[in-house]
Design a protein around this motif. Structure first.
Motif, PDB file in Angstrom:
ATOM      1  N   MET A  34       0.827  -1.211   0.000  1.00  0.00           N
ATOM      2  CA  MET A  34       0.000   0.000   0.000  1.00  0.00           C
ATOM      3  C   MET A  34       0.859   1.257   0.000  1.00  0.00           C
ATOM      4  SD  MET A  34      -2.985  -1.232   2.628  1.00  0.00           S
ATOM      5  CE  MET A  34      -4.007   0.221   2.552  1.00  0.00           C
ATOM      6  N   ASN A  35       2.176   1.072  -0.184  1.00  0.00           N
ATOM      7  CA  ASN A  35       3.050   2.249  -0.164  1.00  0.00           C
ATOM      8  C   ASN A  35       3.122   2.870  -1.558  1.00  0.00           C
ATOM      9  OD1 ASN A  35       4.837   4.227   0.419  1.00  0.00           O
ATOM     10  ND2 ASN A  35       6.589   2.890   0.804  1.00  0.00           N
ATOM     11  N   VAL A  36       2.038   3.547  -1.920  1.00  0.00           N
ATOM     12  CA  VAL A  36       2.012   4.232  -3.220  1.00  0.00           C
ATOM     13  C   VAL A  36       2.189   5.731  -2.952  1.00  0.00           C
ATOM     14  CG1 VAL A  36       0.480   2.524  -4.269  1.00  0.00           C
ATOM     15  CG2 VAL A  36      -0.511   4.502  -3.120  1.00  0.00           C
ATOM     16  N   HIS A  37       2.554   6.464  -3.970  1.00  0.00           N
ATOM     17  CA  HIS A  37       2.730   7.912  -3.784  1.00  0.00           C
ATOM     18  C   HIS A  37       1.593   8.643  -4.479  1.00  0.00           C
ATOM     19  CE1 HIS A  37       6.467   7.657  -1.636  1.00  0.00           C
ATOM     20  NE2 HIS A  37       6.646   6.558  -2.352  1.00  0.00           N
ATOM     21  N   TYR A  38       0.810   9.296  -3.646  1.00  0.00           N
ATOM     22  CA  TYR A  38      -0.350   9.991  -4.197  1.00  0.00           C
ATOM     23  C   TYR A  38       0.082  11.335  -4.758  1.00  0.00           C
ATOM     24  CZ  TYR A  38      -2.950   6.465  -1.628  1.00  0.00           C
ATOM     25  OH  TYR A  38      -3.434   5.275  -1.165  1.00  0.00           O
ATOM     26  N   GLU A  39      -0.450  11.610  -5.936  1.00  0.00           N
ATOM     27  CA  GLU A  39      -0.054  12.847  -6.608  1.00  0.00           C
ATOM     28  C   GLU A  39      -1.163  13.879  -6.503  1.00  0.00           C
ATOM     29  OE1 GLU A  39       2.622  12.715 -10.511  1.00  0.00           O
ATOM     30  OE2 GLU A  39       0.475  12.489 -10.836  1.00  0.00           O
ATOM     31  N   ARG A  40      -2.400  13.409  -6.643  1.00  0.00           N
ATOM     32  CA  ARG A  40      -3.536  14.345  -6.644  1.00  0.00           C
ATOM     33  C   ARG A  40      -4.731  13.639  -6.032  1.00  0.00           C
ATOM     34  NH1 ARG A  40      -7.443  15.973 -10.062  1.00  0.00           N
ATOM     35  NH2 ARG A  40      -6.977  14.328 -11.560  1.00  0.00           N
ATOM     36  N   GLY A  51       0.061   6.263 -12.087  1.00  0.00           N
ATOM     37  CA  GLY A  51      -1.109   6.233 -12.964  1.00  0.00           C
ATOM     38  C   GLY A  51      -2.301   5.441 -12.468  1.00  0.00           C
ATOM     39  N   ARG A  52      -2.282   5.030 -11.211  1.00  0.00           N
ATOM     40  CA  ARG A  52      -3.456   4.292 -10.691  1.00  0.00           C
ATOM     41  C   ARG A  52      -4.471   5.252 -10.106  1.00  0.00           C
ATOM     42  NH1 ARG A  52      -2.361  -0.066  -6.413  1.00  0.00           N
ATOM     43  NH2 ARG A  52      -4.416  -0.753  -7.064  1.00  0.00           N
ATOM     44  N   ARG A  53      -5.747   4.816 -10.098  1.00  0.00           N
ATOM     45  CA  ARG A  53      -6.760   5.579  -9.379  1.00  0.00           C
ATOM     46  C   ARG A  53      -7.244   4.718  -8.211  1.00  0.00           C
ATOM     47  NH1 ARG A  53     -12.973   6.320 -10.904  1.00  0.00           N
ATOM     48  NH2 ARG A  53     -12.816   4.128 -10.318  1.00  0.00           N
ATOM     49  N   ILE A  54      -7.142   5.254  -7.008  1.00  0.00           N
ATOM     50  CA  ILE A  54      -7.619   4.555  -5.818  1.00  0.00           C
ATOM     51  C   ILE A  54      -8.893   5.251  -5.357  1.00  0.00           C
ATOM     52  CG2 ILE A  54      -7.046   3.927  -3.422  1.00  0.00           C
ATOM     53  CD1 ILE A  54      -5.077   2.678  -5.411  1.00  0.00           C
ATOM     54  N   LEU A  55      -9.910   4.478  -5.004  1.00  0.00           N
ATOM     55  CA  LEU A  55     -11.116   5.085  -4.441  1.00  0.00           C
ATOM     56  C   LEU A  55     -11.019   5.014  -2.917  1.00  0.00           C
ATOM     57  CD1 LEU A  55     -13.830   3.794  -6.917  1.00  0.00           C
ATOM     58  CD2 LEU A  55     -13.012   6.140  -6.626  1.00  0.00           C
ATOM     59  N   VAL A 378      -0.605 -16.188  14.089  1.00  0.00           N
ATOM     60  CA  VAL A 378       0.549 -15.330  13.808  1.00  0.00           C
ATOM     61  C   VAL A 378       0.257 -13.915  14.303  1.00  0.00           C
ATOM     62  CG1 VAL A 378       1.987 -14.322  11.990  1.00  0.00           C
ATOM     63  CG2 VAL A 378       1.211 -16.685  11.793  1.00  0.00           C
ATOM     64  N   HIS A 379      -0.899 -13.376  13.890  1.00  0.00           N
ATOM     65  CA  HIS A 379      -1.350 -12.074  14.396  1.00  0.00           C
ATOM     66  C   HIS A 379      -2.847 -11.960  14.159  1.00  0.00           C
ATOM     67  CE1 HIS A 379      -1.856  -7.793  15.061  1.00  0.00           C
ATOM     68  NE2 HIS A 379      -0.681  -7.816  15.667  1.00  0.00           N
ATOM     69  N   PRO A 380      -3.597 -11.523  15.177  1.00  0.00           N
ATOM     70  CA  PRO A 380      -5.053 -11.497  15.018  1.00  0.00           C
ATOM     71  C   PRO A 380      -5.549 -10.553  13.919  1.00  0.00           C
ATOM     72  CG  PRO A 380      -4.376 -10.573  17.156  1.00  0.00           C
ATOM     73  CD  PRO A 380      -3.170 -11.187  16.539  1.00  0.00           C
ATOM     74  N   ALA A 381      -4.684  -9.623  13.473  1.00  0.00           N
ATOM     75  CA  ALA A 381      -5.135  -8.687  12.427  1.00  0.00           C
ATOM     76  C   ALA A 381      -4.888  -9.218  11.021  1.00  0.00           C
ATOM     77  CB  ALA A 381      -4.429  -7.349  12.592  1.00  0.00           C
ATOM     78  N   MET A 382      -4.223 -10.395  10.933  1.00  0.00           N
ATOM     79  CA  MET A 382      -3.783 -10.872   9.613  1.00  0.00           C
ATOM     80  C   MET A 382      -4.928 -11.023   8.614  1.00  0.00           C
ATOM     81  SD  MET A 382      -0.539 -11.349   9.134  1.00  0.00           S
ATOM     82  CE  MET A 382      -0.578 -12.522   7.816  1.00  0.00           C
ATOM     83  N   PHE A 383      -5.997 -11.658   9.039  1.00  0.00           N
ATOM     84  CA  PHE A 383      -7.080 -11.931   8.092  1.00  0.00           C
ATOM     85  C   PHE A 383      -7.621 -10.615   7.513  1.00  0.00           C
ATOM     86  CE2 PHE A 383     -11.618 -12.272   7.159  1.00  0.00           C
ATOM     87  CZ  PHE A 383     -11.576 -13.227   6.152  1.00  0.00           C
ATOM     88  N   GLY A 384      -7.939  -9.689   8.403  1.00  0.00           N
ATOM     89  CA  GLY A 384      -8.493  -8.404   7.957  1.00  0.00           C
ATOM     90  C   GLY A 384      -7.519  -7.646   7.071  1.00  0.00           C
ATOM     91  N   GLN A 385      -6.227  -7.721   7.416  1.00  0.00           N
ATOM     92  CA  GLN A 385      -5.247  -6.966   6.623  1.00  0.00           C
ATOM     93  C   GLN A 385      -5.110  -7.523   5.212  1.00  0.00           C
ATOM     94  OE1 GLN A 385      -4.278  -4.144   6.894  1.00  0.00           O
ATOM     95  NE2 GLN A 385      -4.145  -3.604   9.024  1.00  0.00           N
ATOM     96  N   ILE A 386      -5.288  -8.837   5.079  1.00  0.00           N
ATOM     97  CA  ILE A 386      -5.205  -9.404   3.718  1.00  0.00           C
ATOM     98  C   ILE A 386      -6.401  -8.928   2.894  1.00  0.00           C
ATOM     99  CG2 ILE A 386      -5.087 -11.527   2.330  1.00  0.00           C
ATOM    100  CD1 ILE A 386      -2.627 -11.055   3.992  1.00  0.00           C
ATOM    101  N   PHE A 392      -7.108  -3.114  -1.957  1.00  0.00           N
ATOM    102  CA  PHE A 392      -6.269  -2.000  -2.421  1.00  0.00           C
ATOM    103  C   PHE A 392      -5.522  -2.371  -3.709  1.00  0.00           C
ATOM    104  CE2 PHE A 392      -2.555   0.721  -2.515  1.00  0.00           C
ATOM    105  CZ  PHE A 392      -3.096   1.956  -2.188  1.00  0.00           C
ATOM    106  N   ARG A 393      -4.803  -3.466  -3.614  1.00  0.00           N
ATOM    107  CA  ARG A 393      -3.905  -3.826  -4.715  1.00  0.00           C
ATOM    108  C   ARG A 393      -4.667  -4.296  -5.960  1.00  0.00           C
ATOM    109  NH1 ARG A 393      -0.849  -9.120  -3.589  1.00  0.00           N
ATOM    110  NH2 ARG A 393      -2.842  -9.910  -4.356  1.00  0.00           N
ATOM    111  N   ASP A 394      -5.665  -5.144  -5.738  1.00  0.00           N
ATOM    112  CA  ASP A 394      -6.317  -5.775  -6.889  1.00  0.00           C
ATOM    113  C   ASP A 394      -7.508  -4.978  -7.410  1.00  0.00           C
ATOM    114  OD1 ASP A 394      -4.456  -7.684  -6.303  1.00  0.00           O
ATOM    115  OD2 ASP A 394      -5.871  -9.105  -5.400  1.00  0.00           O
ATOM    116  N   TYR A 395      -8.099  -4.133  -6.553  1.00  0.00           N
ATOM    117  CA  TYR A 395      -9.322  -3.439  -6.989  1.00  0.00           C
ATOM    118  C   TYR A 395      -9.261  -1.918  -6.820  1.00  0.00           C
ATOM    119  CZ  TYR A 395     -11.141  -8.163  -7.039  1.00  0.00           C
ATOM    120  OH  TYR A 395     -11.327  -9.499  -7.318  1.00  0.00           O
ATOM    121  N   GLY A 396      -8.189  -1.414  -6.193  1.00  0.00           N
ATOM    122  CA  GLY A 396      -8.056   0.043  -6.069  1.00  0.00           C
ATOM    123  C   GLY A 396      -8.994   0.674  -5.062  1.00  0.00           C
ATOM    124  N   PHE A 397      -9.266  -0.023  -3.940  1.00  0.00           N
ATOM    125  CA  PHE A 397     -10.091   0.575  -2.877  1.00  0.00           C
ATOM    126  C   PHE A 397      -9.277   0.691  -1.592  1.00  0.00           C
ATOM    127  CE2 PHE A 397     -13.498  -0.839  -5.650  1.00  0.00           C
ATOM    128  CZ  PHE A 397     -14.335   0.268  -5.607  1.00  0.00           C
TER     129      PHE A 397
END
Ligand SMILES: Cc1ncc(COP(=O)(O)O)c(C=O)c1O
Length: 456
Positions: A34-40, A51-55, A378-386, A392-397
Motif C-alpha cells: 500500500m506504499n504508493v505515492h499519491y499525486e492528486r 497512474g493508478r486511481r484509488i477510491l 501469527v497475528h489477530p489482524a492478519m485476516f483483515g489486513q489481507i 487495495f492492490r487488486d481493486y483500487g479501494f
C-alpha cells in the motif's frame, strides 16, 4: 516530469521518511503493498504517480466527509491567506472563532452553548476531562470498553485495549470502563458518585462500528443526570453529518453536557477540533477575569482552521451531504448484505449513514478453519489486513480494519461518493471475500506475508 523520475522521487521520499520519521511504518505499508505515492486527491479519488486511481473508502478515518480538496474549502483557505488577516495574534478576539462557534452551537442544539476550540480530537478529549473535573469537583472518568478516544495520556486512560497504553503508564487514576450497551454496569459505577464524566462514542467506530440499542444512550444520559455525572459524547468520527444528522446525538435524541468534535470539521485540510458544552460547564472553568485564559492552546481558534471549518459546514449543507450519507449508506448496506449473503465468514453488515462495518468470523468448515487458525495465531489482524491489501492492490479501494476490532472492515467513503463507486466497491468486496472462502491463493499469500512480516 516523466513517470520514471516521479517514481524515483517517490522512492526517495519513502527512504527519507523511513530514515528520519518512522521506518516501521514504511515497512508495514511496503508489506501490505500500500506504499504508493499519491499525486492528486479529489473527492473520493486518489491518483498515484504511477497512474493508478484509488477510491477512498476510509476518508482518513472520517476526516474527508466533503471529499479530498473540496474546491470551495480550498478557495476559502486561499482567500483567508490572501487577505493577510490576524492569525494567531493570541491577544485579540478571534472573530472567525465566534462565527464558527455560533454555527456549531445552533446546529448542535440542546444546552450546548459554548465552544472550546482545539487542534485534534485528543486535545478535545483532554479539555473535556479537565472541564468535567472542574464542573463536578470529582476526579473519576468513566468510559466504555473498546472505545477509542485518542493517544494523549488522558485520552489513553479512557481506552481499555492495552495495545495502545502498554509501556506508557502510569496513566490517569480514577478511571473505569464499562461494557458498551450495559446499563446495569453503568449504573453500578455511577452509583459510587465518584465520576465527573461518562465519555462515550454514540456509535463506537474503532470497536467495530458498534451501533447501540436506540434506548441505550437515552437511558445512559438519564442515569448520568441522576448520579451527578456529565454525559459526554465523543463525536470525533460520528459528527459533521457522517451518520446523517449533524451529530449522531440527534439520531438518538440525547442532550449531552459536552460533545467533542474534530476530524471532518475542517475539510481534511487544517487540523481543527472543538468541545461544545453548556454554559454551566464552561463557567466552571472560565469563572472570573483572572481565569479567562486558564485553559488555552496556541493553535486553538487559528484563522485557517476556523475558515476551513466554516467553508466545510457550508459545503456539507449546500450539497445536502447529511441526506446523501443516509441515502448512500442505506443503499450500500443493503447491497453489501445481499452480495455477501451465504458467505460463512461474513457475520454482519451494520452501521448508520456512511459509517459501515463488515464483521467477519472464523470459518466453520475444516478446510478453511485450519489455514485461518494458522495465521490468526501469527497475528489477530492478519485476516483483515489481507482483505484490506487485496481490496487495495487488486481493486483500487482504500479501506482499513477497525483499530480495536480486527475482524471488522470499516467502510467510510467521503459523503460525496458516487453511486457507481458504491457499486464497484460491492463487487470488489464480494470477489475478495469469495476468494477467502476457497482454499488457495488468498491463504497461501497470507502465509507468505506473515512470514515476511515476522522475519527479524
Ligand atoms: C472517536 C475518536 N475520538 C478521538 C480521537 C482522537 O482524535 P485525534 O487523532 O485527532 O487526536 C479519535 C481518533 O481516531 C477517534 O476516532
Amino acid at each position: 516530469m516523466n513517470t520514471a523520475s516521479q517514481i524515483e522521487q517517490g522512492t526517495h521520499a519513502s527512504e527519507r521518511y523511513a530514515q528520519r520519521v518512522n521506518p516501521e511504518w514504511v515497512r508495514l505499508l511496503d508489506l501490505l503493498q500500500m506504499n504508493v505515492h499519491y499525486e492528486r486527491c479529489q473527492g473520493a479519488e486518489l491518483f498515484t504517480e504511477d497512474g493508478r486511481r484509488i477510491l477512498d473508502f476510509l476518508s482518513g478515518y472520517c476526516v474527508h466527509n466533503v471529499g479530498h480538496n473540496h474546491p470551495s474549502v480550498v478557495r476559502a483557505l486561499q482567500n483567508e491567506l490572501e487577505r493577510c488577516g490576524p492569525a494567531m495574534v493570541q491577544t485579540h478576539v478571534a472573530s472567525l472563532a465566534g462565527e464558527l462557534a455560533e454555527k456549531l452551537c445552533e446546529r448542535a442544539g440542546g444546552g450546548l452553548a459554548k465552544v472550546f476550540f482545539a487542534s485534534s480530537g485528543s486535545e478535545g478529549v483532554e479539555a473535556a476531562i479537565k472541564f468535567a473535573r472542574a464542573h463536578t469537583g470529582r476526579a473519576g472518568i468513566l468510559s466504555a470498553e473498546h472505545a477509542f478516544h485518542g493517544l494523549t495520556c488522558g485520552a489513553l486512560s479512557l481506552m481499555s485495549d492495552k495495545f495502545w497504553s502498554e509501556g506508557f503508564g502510569p496513566l490517569l487514576k480514577d478511571t473505569a470502563a464499562v461494557p458498551f450497551g450495559d446499563l446495569e454496569a453503568l449504573e453500578r459505577e455511577l452509583k459510587q458518585k465518584k465520576f465527573a464524566a461518562f465519555m462515550v462514542e454514540p456509535i463506537q467506530s474503532e470497536a467495530g462500528v458498534c451501533v447501540p440499542d436506540p434506548e441505550y444512550l437515552r437511558k445512559a444520559e438519564f442515569l448520568c443526570r441522576r448520579y451527578g455525572t456529565l454525559f459526554v459524547l465523543d463525536e470525533v468520527q460520528t459528527g459533521m453529518y457522517r451518520t446523517g444528522p449533524f451529530l449522531s446525538a440527534h439520531r438518538f435524541g440525547v442532550e449531552p453536557a459536552m460533545v467533542i468534535m474534530a476530524k471532518a470539521m475542517s475539510g481534511g485540510l487544517v487540523p481543527c477540533g472543538a468541545v461544545l458544552m453548556s454554559d454551566a460547564v464552561y463557567n466552571s472553568v472560565y469563572s472570573s477575569l483572572p481565569r479567562a485564559f486558564v485553559h488555552t492552546s496556541t493553535f486553538s481558534e487559528n484563522s485557517l482552521a476556523m475558515r476551513a471549518a466554516l467553508a466545510t459546514l457550508e459545503v456539507l449543507e449546500s450539497e445536502s451531504l447529511g441526506e446523501r450519507s443516509i441515502e448512500a449508506g442505506n443503499y450500500l448496506r443493503a447491497r453489501l448484505v445481499d452480495a455477501l449473503s451465504g458467505l460463512e465468514m461474513v457475520k454482519e453488515v451494520r452501521g448508520e449513514g456512511l459509517l459501515i462495518g463488515i464483521e467477519f468470523q472464523a470459518p466453520r468448515k475444516l478446510r478453511l478453519r485450519l489455514p485461518y487458525q494458522g495465521f490468526a495465531a501469527v497475528h489477530p489482524a492478519m485476516f483483515g489486513q489481507i482483505i484490506v491489501m487485496r481490496l487495495f492492490r487488486d481493486y483500487g479501494f482504500l479501506t482499513q480494519i477497525c483499530g480495536n476490532n480486527f475482524m471488522v472492515l470499516k467502510v467510510a467513503p467521503p459523503l460525496v461518493v458516487a453511486d457507481a463507486h458504491l457499486d464497484a466497491f460491492v463487487d470488489a468486496v464480494r470477489e475478495v471475500v469469495e476468494l477467502a472462502h476457497s482454499p488457495g491463493a488468498f491463504w497461501s499469500e497470507a502465509l507468505g506475508l506473515a512470514r515476511r512480516a515476522f522475519r527479524p
